[in-house]
Design a protein around this motif. Structure first.
Motif, short mmCIF file in Angstrom:
data_model
loop_
_atom_site.label_atom_id
_atom_site.label_comp_id
_atom_site.label_asym_id
_atom_site.label_seq_id
_atom_site.Cartn_x
_atom_site.Cartn_y
_atom_site.Cartn_z
N ALA A 187 -4.67 0.58 -9.29
CA ALA A 187 -4.29 2.44 -9.93
C ALA A 187 -3.15 2.74 -10.61
O ALA A 187 -3.41 3.45 -11.63
N LEU B 235 -7.23 9.86 -0.45
CA LEU B 235 -7.95 8.98 -1.51
C LEU B 235 -9.25 8.85 -1.63
O LEU B 235 -10.35 9.26 -0.54
N ALA B 236 -9.46 8.31 -2.70
CA ALA B 236 -11.00 8.25 -3.02
C ALA B 236 -11.17 6.52 -1.58
O ALA B 236 -11.02 6.30 -1.36
N GLN C 263 -10.05 3.13 -1.37
CA GLN C 263 -8.39 2.88 -1.98
C GLN C 263 -7.70 2.39 -1.20
O GLN C 263 -7.61 2.86 0.39
N ARG C 264 -6.50 2.06 -1.33
CA ARG C 264 -5.59 1.82 -0.51
C ARG C 264 -3.88 2.06 -0.69
O ARG C 264 -4.35 1.84 -1.45
N VAL C 265 -2.92 2.12 -0.40
CA VAL C 265 -2.24 2.35 -0.74
C VAL C 265 -1.07 1.66 0.00
O VAL C 265 -1.40 1.42 1.08
N LEU D 53 -1.04 1.95 -5.41
CA LEU D 53 -1.60 2.49 -5.40
C LEU D 53 -3.12 1.21 -5.48
O LEU D 53 -3.21 1.33 -7.18
N LEU D 54 -4.33 1.08 -4.64
CA LEU D 54 -4.97 -0.18 -4.95
C LEU D 54 -6.90 0.59 -5.03
O LEU D 54 -7.18 1.42 -3.91
N ASN D 55 -7.46 0.89 -6.29
CA ASN D 55 -8.76 0.94 -6.10
C ASN D 55 -9.58 -0.12 -4.94
O ASN D 55 -8.98 -0.66 -4.90
N ALA D 56 -11.41 0.51 -5.09
CA ALA D 56 -11.74 0.07 -3.66
C ALA D 56 -11.65 -1.79 -3.66
O ALA D 56 -12.16 -2.48 -3.09
N LYS E 14 -8.09 15.39 -3.36
CA LYS E 14 -9.43 15.58 -3.94
C LYS E 14 -10.05 16.54 -4.23
O LYS E 14 -10.24 17.73 -3.88
N PHE F 219 -0.38 11.63 -5.43
CA PHE F 219 -1.68 11.30 -5.32
C PHE F 219 -2.47 12.92 -4.95
O PHE F 219 -2.03 13.81 -4.30
#
Length: 161
Positions: free
Chosen positions: A117, A62-63, A66-68, A109-112, A159, A156
């Motif tokens: 996302a 994850l960046a 980010q959360r999943v 998948l959630l962005n900051a 990176k 996913f």
């Protein structure tokens, strides 16, 4: 004023994982009502194994920020019980090609900033699981974890360094 220090009596607070794994009605899952003989693989043990496995595998991909969120709808472990083999074998999981690992899940998948996302429903299965080399060989959940690892790699990407 009292100061608390990390040590044997005061372990440091665990950093919350950016990967949340839940199980919707696990008592109704295909295999969670039946378990291995080992106490580690009862319903709670299986949920803990899958949760920790996915948290470890996904968090590194994850960046920052980010959360999943993953919600399992069903899990059908590789193999099955064959009670017709007799009372001495009714708690032994028989692993054959006709009993592949399967999982059904929803994920987000959630962005900051909280925006979505990616999200979706996935029905996972590995019909060729017996031909794969799943490690470690001593892990009775190796085929199920291999199924989830394949999904994580597809969903996913690693990176870029």
């Amino acid at each position: 004023m009292s100061l608390a220090f990390a040590g044997a009596d005061n372990p440091p607070a665990a950093k919350p994982s950016p990967v949340e794994v839940t199980f919707e009605n696990p008592a109704e899952f295909t295999d969670f009502t039946q378990s291995y003989s080992s106490k580690d693989y009862g319903q709670d043990g299986l949920m803990t194994q899958f949760r920790e496995f996915l948290q470890e595998r996904i968090a590194a991909r994850l960046a920052p920020g980010q959360r999943v969120e993953i919600k399992f709808k069903n899990i059908d472990l590789a193999g099955d019980f064959e009670p017709w083999r007799g009372p001495r074998a009714d708690d032994i999981r028989i692993v054959k090609e006709i009993y592949p690992p399967r999982a059904s899940l929803d994920f987000r998948l959630l962005n900051a900033d909280g925006s979505v996302a990616a999200e979706g429903h996935r029905d996972l299965s590995n019909l060729g699981f017996m031909t794969a080399i799943a490690f470690p060989q001593s892990d009775p959940l190796r085929w199920d974890k291999d199924l989830l690892s394949d999904w994580v790699r597809r969903e996913f990407p690693a990176k870029k360094k």
